[in-house]
Design a protein around this motif. Structure first.
Motif, PDB file in Angstrom:
ATOM      1  N   GLU A 231      23.648 -20.665 -97.090  1.00 48.38           N
ATOM      2  CA  GLU A 231      24.125 -21.392 -98.264  1.00 48.38           C
ATOM      3  C   GLU A 231      25.355 -20.676 -98.809  1.00 48.38           C
ATOM      4  O   GLU A 231      25.340 -19.458 -99.019  1.00 48.38           O
ATOM      5  CB  GLU A 231      23.042 -21.457 -99.337  1.00 48.38           C
ATOM      6  CG  GLU A 231      21.820 -22.241 -98.885  1.00 48.38           C
ATOM      7  CD  GLU A 231      20.633 -22.043 -99.801  1.00 48.38           C
ATOM      8  OE1 GLU A 231      19.743 -22.920 -99.809  1.00 48.38           O
ATOM      9  OE2 GLU A 231      20.578 -21.004-100.486  1.00 48.38           O
ATOM     10  N   ASP A 246      25.289 -26.291 -98.404  1.00 53.70           N
ATOM     11  CA  ASP A 246      24.542 -26.007 -97.178  1.00 53.70           C
ATOM     12  C   ASP A 246      25.537 -25.910 -96.025  1.00 53.70           C
ATOM     13  O   ASP A 246      26.231 -26.874 -95.703  1.00 53.70           O
ATOM     14  CB  ASP A 246      23.539 -27.123 -96.915  1.00 53.70           C
ATOM     15  CG  ASP A 246      22.613 -26.820 -95.745  1.00 53.70           C
ATOM     16  OD1 ASP A 246      23.114 -26.414 -94.679  1.00 53.70           O
ATOM     17  OD2 ASP A 246      21.385 -26.994 -95.895  1.00 53.70           O
ATOM     18  N   ILE A 253      24.497 -28.695-102.368  1.00 59.51           N
ATOM     19  CA  ILE A 253      23.103 -28.587-102.791  1.00 59.51           C
ATOM     20  C   ILE A 253      22.989 -28.655-104.305  1.00 59.51           C
ATOM     21  O   ILE A 253      22.137 -29.353-104.857  1.00 59.51           O
ATOM     22  CB  ILE A 253      22.494 -27.262-102.290  1.00 59.51           C
ATOM     23  CG1 ILE A 253      22.560 -27.171-100.769  1.00 59.51           C
ATOM     24  CG2 ILE A 253      21.057 -27.103-102.775  1.00 59.51           C
ATOM     25  CD1 ILE A 253      22.140 -25.803-100.241  1.00 59.51           C
TER      26      ILE A 253
END
Length: 752
Positions: A231, A246, A253
């Motif tokens: 991430e 992501d 996200i």
């Protein structure tokens, strides 16, 4: 969204900022409960990249996984530089590679260095490329056009992907620098499987950010970091926004505003004084970012945008965010206060963004998770332990001017800071400083101030010193003209670091002050030497009461003062009984009259309080070398009735001219010296002898990252301890270090 570590931070809320702000100065550089173990950093080595690789700058620096090689960006020369740190105590410059444009960031992935290169012809037509260099053959093995101006790069911990921020920065001179200024920026993902020539680059989906962020049609991403869950967190500094992406899918996200915070007791005016008396509400506008767990990251809130209402961002702080947008910790004013307590406060930035935290880095050192926060304007890094979930201050590290690249090399117990600014005419280069974690007490800071009320006692640019006549744990120091007012500082030397416990302002002087010398009279009053300049400020000896009020002003003889230059009174000492004191002063450099030349003589002055008579004798200066002019910086009465002077050159460091070659203490006998009145046009009849007591250049070199120019203070306590100190020039075109060295018993220290 992963929340596996959320319990670690669930109780660490914004309210902790107040508690930590108070704790910062009480803990300072002292050991935390239980000891710091392998988390005390000490200077290991310094590399001048100009002298070593011919580089213009070392800005962003990364390290190989084995900790044996560094790679840094050199924007002015359009190169990347290499440093061999297989022996980190003796780093070796190891060549450069031209990359065909301005390198903005570099990451090391295996045998390759990935370089973001800006080739933009203009703000409206940004362009750039990713250049892949084999670190061993020094060959460029692949290039990719990026379609925009790259800024930050980050490597995923598994080494399979990299992220590239395309900032496409705005023109700050166009429309007052206001957004939007298209084209917008974005985030690119590099899939690094296989041969570098066959890597795939794709664009992350930032449409949710564009739809929600202020001026979302013109995103200006600034920095990126990637956690172990693939991430990427991205800062959008001018948009005051954050997003988590992501790296596998390229999808956003989470995204949220970085928000604003209130900072209390800060200096917000540039009036050549440090007054921590303002409360400000500022947008954070984060610059650098680093993950400290899989769910929590830290931002350095430098600020870089002034909105349409002329409100400037930058909260002088760092913040811990959960990736869902919750603020876990806000440092508030505590980071800036901590730096100020160590003398690392840049008054020239008060009205702007204060200490400007810009770089931030995290790393594991043994069982500890550490956070490193770099201050661009205060030339220092604050080291925090975040193992418990919120930052506990450990120590301050000096860095050189403008720390830009921070890198934790945990497996090797190393931390490095590379600087982007040099002062070529002073001999201060851009540099890479390496620190090693180990046991024991931190070596720096050597002196810091205590908190009084809600802020530390502010100080910079310490000059002359003297030991209290009766209290063996007290030394007094003065600050020079860097601040608009003159101050006397009370220093407790009973422990390490030494503590500035009080500050007394000198009042009721008839002239502006540049306090360079201090002595204590037999009645407890202070005698101060104020340096004149070639213009309106005269040289002056002042008697000052313990309340700070000037009781008496004694100018130099008018005929001599008319010959003055900008290097005047630099040291003062007092002998004799009350009412019959004899005042001695050191004139720093030769003045342009008979018998005084830059490389031959300067003067020691003697003033008899009872008669009001000035007399003088010549002092022989050492010959000039690569370090520039030679002069005196301090005059101290020793316990045996003799005197010591500091004689020094203007040199900094040790590798590039002007070199630091002379920082020494000489002994002189003034009791029998043939002082004579100064008569215009007539030479003084005598020159005194001198004896070298101690070459302190090795002491300064061993204790500092870059040997300081200004050895300014020297004091003997009432029980015979001998101290020396340096002037940090207010962190202005200087490294900002203050050395405060206890050399032990004065007889042993000076070879008596």
């Amino acid at each position: 969204m992963k929340l596996s570590n959320s319990k670690l931070f669930s109780l660490k809320t914004l309210s902790l900022a107040t508690a930590v702000s108070a704790a910062v100065l009480s803990l300072g550089a002292q050991a935390a409960p239980g000891g710091l173990g392998a988390a005390v950093f000490k200077k290991l080595s310094t590399l001048d990249v100009m002298a070593g690789n011919g580089s213009g700058v070392a800005e962003i620096t990364d390290a190989s996984a084995d900790g044996k090689q560094l790679v840094y960006t050199d924007s002015p020369n359009e190169e990347i530089g290499f440093v061999d740190i297989s022996n980190p105590a003796q780093p070796k410059a190891d060549g450069v590679v031209a990359v065909g444009g301005e390198p903005t960031s570099v990451i090391v992935a295996g045998k390759y260095a990935l370089v973001g290169v800006n080739t933009s012809p203009s703000y409206v037509a940004p362009s750039g490329k990713l250049v892949v260099v084999n670190r061993f053959s020094r060959k460029i093995v692949a290039e990719y056009e990026l379609g925009g101006q790259p800024d930050s790069l980050a490597l995923a911990p598994n080494g399979l992907r990299a992220a590239i921020v395309l900032e496409n920065e705005r023109d700050e001179d166009l429309n007052d620098g206001l957004l939007p200024q298209l084209p917008t920026g974005t985030l690119l993902i590099v899939d690094m499987q296989g041969n570098p020539g066959k890597w795939k680059i794709r664009e992350a989906d930032l449409s949710p950010v564009a739809a929600s962020a202020p001026n979302g049609d013109d995103l200006e991403p600034e920095f990126v970091d990637i956690n172990k869950q693939n991430e990427a967190v991205v800062t959008f500094q001018e948009n005051n926004y954050l997003a988590v992406i992501d790296m596998v899918s390229g999808q956003t996200i989470s995204h949220f505003s970085a928000g604003s915070t209130t900072i209390n007791n800060v200096d917000s005016a540039e009036e050549d004084l440090i007054n921590f008396d303002s409360t400000l509400v500022k947008r954070r506008e984060p610059d650098s970012v680093t993950w400290i767990s899989n769910d929590v990251f830290a931002t350095a809130n430098e600020g870089d945008y002034e909105d349409e209402n002329e409100m400037e961002g930058g909260s002088r702080s760092f913040t811990l965010f959960h990736q869902n947008g919750e603020v876990q910790f806000e440092s508030g004013e505590s980071f800036e206060h901590w730096l100020a307590s160590a003398g690392h406060y840049n008054e020239g930035r008060s009205e702007n963004k204060g200490c400007e935290p810009e770089g931030i880095e995290s790393g594991k050192f043994g069982s500890r998770s550490l956070l490193f926060v770099g201050s661009e304007r205060c030339n220092a890094v604050g080291v925090y332990d975040v193992s418990s979930g919120y930052p506990e201050p450990l120590q301050i590290l000096p860095t050189g001017i403008g720390p830009e690249g921070l890198k934790a090399i945990g497996p090797k117990k190393l931390f490095l800071a590379s600087t982007e600014t040099d002062v070529a005419d002073a001999g201060i280069p851009t540099m890479i400083n390496l620190f090693r974690a180990g046991s024991g007490e931190p070596a720096y800071p050597m002196i810091e101030s205590v908190t009084v009320g809600d802020a530390p006692i502010p100080w910079v640019a310490l000059s002359g010193m003297v030991g209290d006549s009766s209290d063996p744990d007290t030394v007094y120091a003065v600050s020079d003209s860097f601040l608009a007012e003159g101050f006397i500082y009370t220093i407790d030397v009973s422990g390490k670091p030494a503590k500035i416990v009080d500050r007394l302002q000198v009042t009721d002087a008839s002239v502006s002050l540049d306090l360079e010398g201090i002595a204590q009279g037999p009645d407890g009053a202070f005698w101060l030497g104020s340096e004149g300049n070639a213009g309106s400020r005269p040289n002056m000896v002042l008697k000052v009461g313990t309340d700070g009020v000037v009781q008496q002003e004694i100018p130099l003889p008018a005929l001599l003062e008319d010959e003055r230059r900008s290097n005047g009174i630099e040291g003062i000492a007092v002998t004799g009984a009350a009412g019959a004191e004899v005042i001695y002063i050191a004139i720093q450099r030769a003045w342009p009259d008979e018998g005084d030349t830059d490389t031959v003589n300067t003067k020691i002055g003697r003033y008899e309080v009872a008669t009001g008579e000035w007399t003088f004798v010549h002092y022989p200066l050492e010959a000039e070398g690569n370090g520039g002019w030679i002069g005196l910086s301090e005059l101290t009465l020793l316990p045996d009735g003799s005197f010591a002077v500091v004689e020094r050159d203007k040199g900094w460091g040790s590798s590039t001219p002007p070199n630091a070659e002379l920082k020494a203490i000489y002994g002189i006998d003034l009791a029998t010296a043939p002082f004579a009145p100064y008569v215009d046009g007539a030479p003084l009849p005598a020159t005194i002898g001198k004896t070298l007591l101690r070459d302190v250049l090795p002491d300064l070199e061993a204790a500092s990252i870059w040997t300081a120019e200004k050895l300014e203070g020297m004091a003997v306590t009432s029980d015979g301890r001998f101290f020396i100190s340096t002037d940090n020039d207010g962190v202005d075109d200087a490294t900002g270090e203050t050395l405060f060295l206890d050399l032990g018993n004065w007889e042993q220290a000076l070879g008596e």
